[in-house]
Design a protein around this motif. Structure first.
Motif, PDB file in Angstrom:
ATOM      1  N   GLU A  33       0.811  -1.219   0.000  1.00 48.36           N
ATOM      2  CA  GLU A  33       0.000   0.000   0.000  1.00 48.36           C
ATOM      3  C   GLU A  33       0.847   1.273   0.000  1.00 48.36           C
ATOM      4  N   LEU A  34       2.159   1.136   0.158  1.00 44.72           N
ATOM      5  CA  LEU A  34       3.031   2.296   0.202  1.00 44.72           C
ATOM      6  C   LEU A  34       3.368   2.738  -1.215  1.00 44.72           C
ATOM      7  N   GLU A  35       3.032   3.976  -1.571  1.00 43.45           N
ATOM      8  CA  GLU A  35       3.227   4.475  -2.936  1.00 43.45           C
ATOM      9  C   GLU A  35       4.643   5.006  -3.118  1.00 43.45           C
ATOM     10  N   VAL A  36       5.610   4.091  -3.103  1.00 45.96           N
ATOM     11  CA  VAL A  36       7.004   4.448  -3.347  1.00 45.96           C
ATOM     12  C   VAL A  36       7.635   3.391  -4.243  1.00 45.96           C
ATOM     13  N   VAL A  37       8.721   3.779  -4.896  1.00 49.38           N
ATOM     14  CA  VAL A  37       9.482   2.871  -5.757  1.00 49.38           C
ATOM     15  C   VAL A  37      10.950   2.927  -5.342  1.00 49.38           C
ATOM     16  N   PRO A  38      11.589   1.778  -5.083  1.00 50.20           N
ATOM     17  CA  PRO A  38      13.003   1.804  -4.690  1.00 50.20           C
ATOM     18  C   PRO A  38      13.919   1.881  -5.911  1.00 50.20           C
ATOM     19  N   GLU A  39      15.041   2.537  -5.737  1.00 56.51           N
ATOM     20  CA  GLU A  39      16.133   2.459  -6.701  1.00 56.51           C
ATOM     21  C   GLU A  39      17.413   2.293  -5.903  1.00 56.51           C
ATOM     22  N   PHE A  40      18.420   1.697  -6.506  1.00 55.79           N
ATOM     23  CA  PHE A  40      19.609   1.380  -5.734  1.00 55.79           C
ATOM     24  C   PHE A  40      20.862   1.657  -6.553  1.00 55.79           C
ATOM     25  N   SER A  41      21.956   1.765  -5.852  1.00 58.05           N
ATOM     26  CA  SER A  41      23.288   1.752  -6.446  1.00 58.05           C
ATOM     27  C   SER A  41      24.193   1.054  -5.444  1.00 58.05           C
ATOM     28  N   ALA A  42      25.218   0.375  -5.949  1.00 56.56           N
ATOM     29  CA  ALA A  42      26.058  -0.418  -5.052  1.00 56.56           C
ATOM     30  C   ALA A  42      27.435  -0.599  -5.644  1.00 56.56           C
ATOM     31  N   ASN A  43      28.409  -0.718  -4.766  1.00 52.00           N
ATOM     32  CA  ASN A  43      29.741  -1.177  -5.119  1.00 52.00           C
ATOM     33  C   ASN A  43      30.221  -2.084  -3.988  1.00 52.00           C
TER      34      ASN A  43
ATOM     35  N   PRO B 297       6.328   7.832  -7.321  1.00 51.86           N
ATOM     36  CA  PRO B 297       6.020   7.876  -8.757  1.00 51.86           C
ATOM     37  C   PRO B 297       5.159   9.096  -9.077  1.00 51.86           C
ATOM     38  N   ASN B 298       5.435   9.728 -10.212  1.00 49.44           N
ATOM     39  CA  ASN B 298       4.584  10.834 -10.627  1.00 49.44           C
ATOM     40  C   ASN B 298       3.559  10.341 -11.640  1.00 49.44           C
ATOM     41  N   ALA B 299       2.871  11.244 -12.282  1.00 53.26           N
ATOM     42  CA  ALA B 299       1.781  10.861 -13.187  1.00 53.26           C
ATOM     43  C   ALA B 299       2.272  10.013 -14.355  1.00 53.26           C
ATOM     44  N   ASN B 300       3.559  10.167 -14.721  1.00 58.96           N
ATOM     45  CA  ASN B 300       4.109   9.408 -15.837  1.00 58.96           C
ATOM     46  C   ASN B 300       4.802   8.118 -15.397  1.00 58.96           C
ATOM     47  N   GLY B 301       4.743   7.850 -14.097  1.00 58.07           N
ATOM     48  CA  GLY B 301       5.380   6.653 -13.591  1.00 58.07           C
ATOM     49  C   GLY B 301       6.870   6.788 -13.371  1.00 58.07           C
TER      50      GLY B 301
ATOM     51  N   SER C 179      10.009   8.014 -11.264  1.00 58.73           N
ATOM     52  CA  SER C 179      10.165   8.286  -9.841  1.00 58.73           C
ATOM     53  C   SER C 179      11.387   9.134  -9.509  1.00 58.73           C
ATOM     54  N   LYS C 180      12.350   9.236 -10.417  1.00 60.40           N
ATOM     55  CA  LYS C 180      13.559   9.965 -10.086  1.00 60.40           C
ATOM     56  C   LYS C 180      13.251  11.445  -9.838  1.00 60.40           C
ATOM     57  N   ASN C 181      14.075  12.029  -8.987  1.00 58.11           N
ATOM     58  CA  ASN C 181      13.972  13.451  -8.642  1.00 58.11           C
ATOM     59  C   ASN C 181      12.675  13.778  -7.911  1.00 58.11           C
ATOM     60  N   ASN C 182      12.033  12.760  -7.362  1.00 57.36           N
ATOM     61  CA  ASN C 182      10.826  12.977  -6.567  1.00 57.36           C
ATOM     62  C   ASN C 182      10.929  12.131  -5.305  1.00 57.36           C
ATOM     63  N   PRO C 183      11.874  12.446  -4.416  1.00 49.93           N
ATOM     64  CA  PRO C 183      12.177  11.574  -3.270  1.00 49.93           C
ATOM     65  C   PRO C 183      11.046  11.528  -2.258  1.00 49.93           C
ATOM     66  N   TYR C 184      10.941  10.357  -1.625  1.00 48.98           N
ATOM     67  CA  TYR C 184      10.012  10.164  -0.522  1.00 48.98           C
ATOM     68  C   TYR C 184      10.774  10.498   0.760  1.00 48.98           C
ATOM     69  N   LEU C 185      10.274  11.420   1.569  1.00 46.74           N
ATOM     70  CA  LEU C 185      11.055  11.969   2.675  1.00 46.74           C
ATOM     71  C   LEU C 185      10.650  11.433   4.041  1.00 46.74           C
ATOM     72  N   ASP C 186       9.651  10.565   4.111  1.00 47.35           N
ATOM     73  CA  ASP C 186       9.254   9.982   5.391  1.00 47.35           C
ATOM     74  C   ASP C 186      10.012   8.674   5.628  1.00 47.35           C
ATOM     75  N   PRO C 187      10.035   8.176   6.856  1.00 49.46           N
ATOM     76  CA  PRO C 187      10.683   6.884   7.120  1.00 49.46           C
ATOM     77  C   PRO C 187       9.982   5.760   6.355  1.00 49.46           C
ATOM     78  N   VAL C 188      10.771   4.811   5.870  1.00 48.01           N
ATOM     79  CA  VAL C 188      10.255   3.650   5.159  1.00 48.01           C
ATOM     80  C   VAL C 188      10.758   2.392   5.857  1.00 48.01           C
ATOM     81  N   GLU C 189       9.843   1.571   6.320  1.00 57.34           N
ATOM     82  CA  GLU C 189      10.206   0.279   6.893  1.00 57.34           C
ATOM     83  C   GLU C 189      10.089  -0.777   5.808  1.00 57.34           C
ATOM     84  N   PHE C 190      11.143  -1.543   5.613  1.00 60.97           N
ATOM     85  CA  PHE C 190      11.145  -2.530   4.530  1.00 60.97           C
ATOM     86  C   PHE C 190      12.022  -3.716   4.897  1.00 60.97           C
TER      87      PHE C 190
END
Length: 269
Positions: free
Chosen positions: A224-234, A245-249, A251-262
């Motif tokens: 039910e949480l309207e967020v999308v994860p993205e990652f980078s790693a080394n 996600p915005n209207a076009n789906g 998600s970049k440059n539109n960060p979710y600023l609340d805590p996320v439990e995952f």
């Protein structure tokens, strides 16, 4: 700030989770794509409508494209042999599920034996099938498989569903050992990681990798949480960012600023 709540039995207080899997190298990316295509193929070929069987054929062509890498077979054989050697050492371990272990080892033995008899690249056996190759070439043209373009294909689609299914399964059968090998390697990979509960403060999570190499990252999020994860790693650090996600789906440059439990799991062969 990042929190990780350790413990294999920790569960998130939600009724449903959406899983995201991120491959951390090109080899696992190819295996995940093949797994997805094999799953879609099995679904559509089990249906009865001619359009479902058309989609099954399109998926078969995609499998050939993705799996045509020359070193795919040797990579799978090498990994299966390595896992067979490792797992065989646990046969006398008191805390191991013997039935599950023997089932996995039996699957590995079957896949290795069948793969060793598999000649050429994936889909090579279909190169002389003029009927399929014509369909494949026409599929690259928008609307290119209409009945007036391919009357022979239209005639085939008018056959009973059971007859079409028999044909498609016969075309796919030589690929089954590869499908089984992909299934086994990914199962072993997923089982290698332990799921833990984490909290991303202000929608951002970091974790030190301590130089260890992983092949797969798994993230479970409340559906039910309207967020999308993205990652980078080394090999030193993992970053996970959650975006809205915005209207076009996008998600970049539109960060979710609340805590996320995952839930997070890092897997390594």
């Amino acid at each position: 700030m990042t929190q990780v709540l350790d413990g294999p039995h920790t569960t998130a207080p939600v009724s449903q989770l959406t899983r995201y899997e991120f491959p951390l190298n090109e080899r696992i990316r190819t295996l995940l794509r093949l797994e997805d295509l094999f799953s879609k193929f099995n679904f559509f070929v089990s249906q009865d409508h001619r359009l479902d069987h058309h989609t099954a054929l399109l998926t078969l062509f995609e499998i050939i494209e993705v799996g045509s890498r020359a070193d795919l077979k040797s990579d799978l054989l090498q990994e299966l042999d390595r896992q067979r050697t490792t797992l065989s050492q646990f046969r006398n371990h008191p805390n191991v599920d013997r039935d599950a272990l023997e089932e996995t080892l039996g699957g590995i033995d079957w896949a290795v034996g069948e793969l060793n008899q598999f000649n050429g690249r994936l889909g090579y056996h279909l190169r002389d099938n003029e009927f399929l190759m014509i369909i494949r070439s026409r599929c690259s043209i928008p609307g290119g498989v209409c009945e007036f373009d391919l009357p022979g294909y239209h005639r085939w689609q008018s056959r009973p569903a059971s007859a079409r299914r028999t044909d498609i399964q016969a075309w796919f059968d030589p690929m089954r050992p590869l499908a089984k090998a992909v299934e086994l390697v990914l199962k072993i990979l997923r089982d290698s990681g332990e799921m833990t509960l984490a909290v991303a403060e202000q929608g951002s999570f970091t974790q030190q990798m301590s130089g260890k190499t992983y092949q797969l990252l798994t993230i479970d999020l409340p559906s039910e949480l309207e967020v999308v994860p993205e990652f980078s790693a080394n090999k030193y650090m993992l970053w996970v960012r959650f975006n809205v996600p915005n209207a076009n789906g996008v998600s970049k440059n539109n960060p979710y600023l609340d805590p996320v439990e995952f839930r997070i799991r890092l897997c390594s062969l």
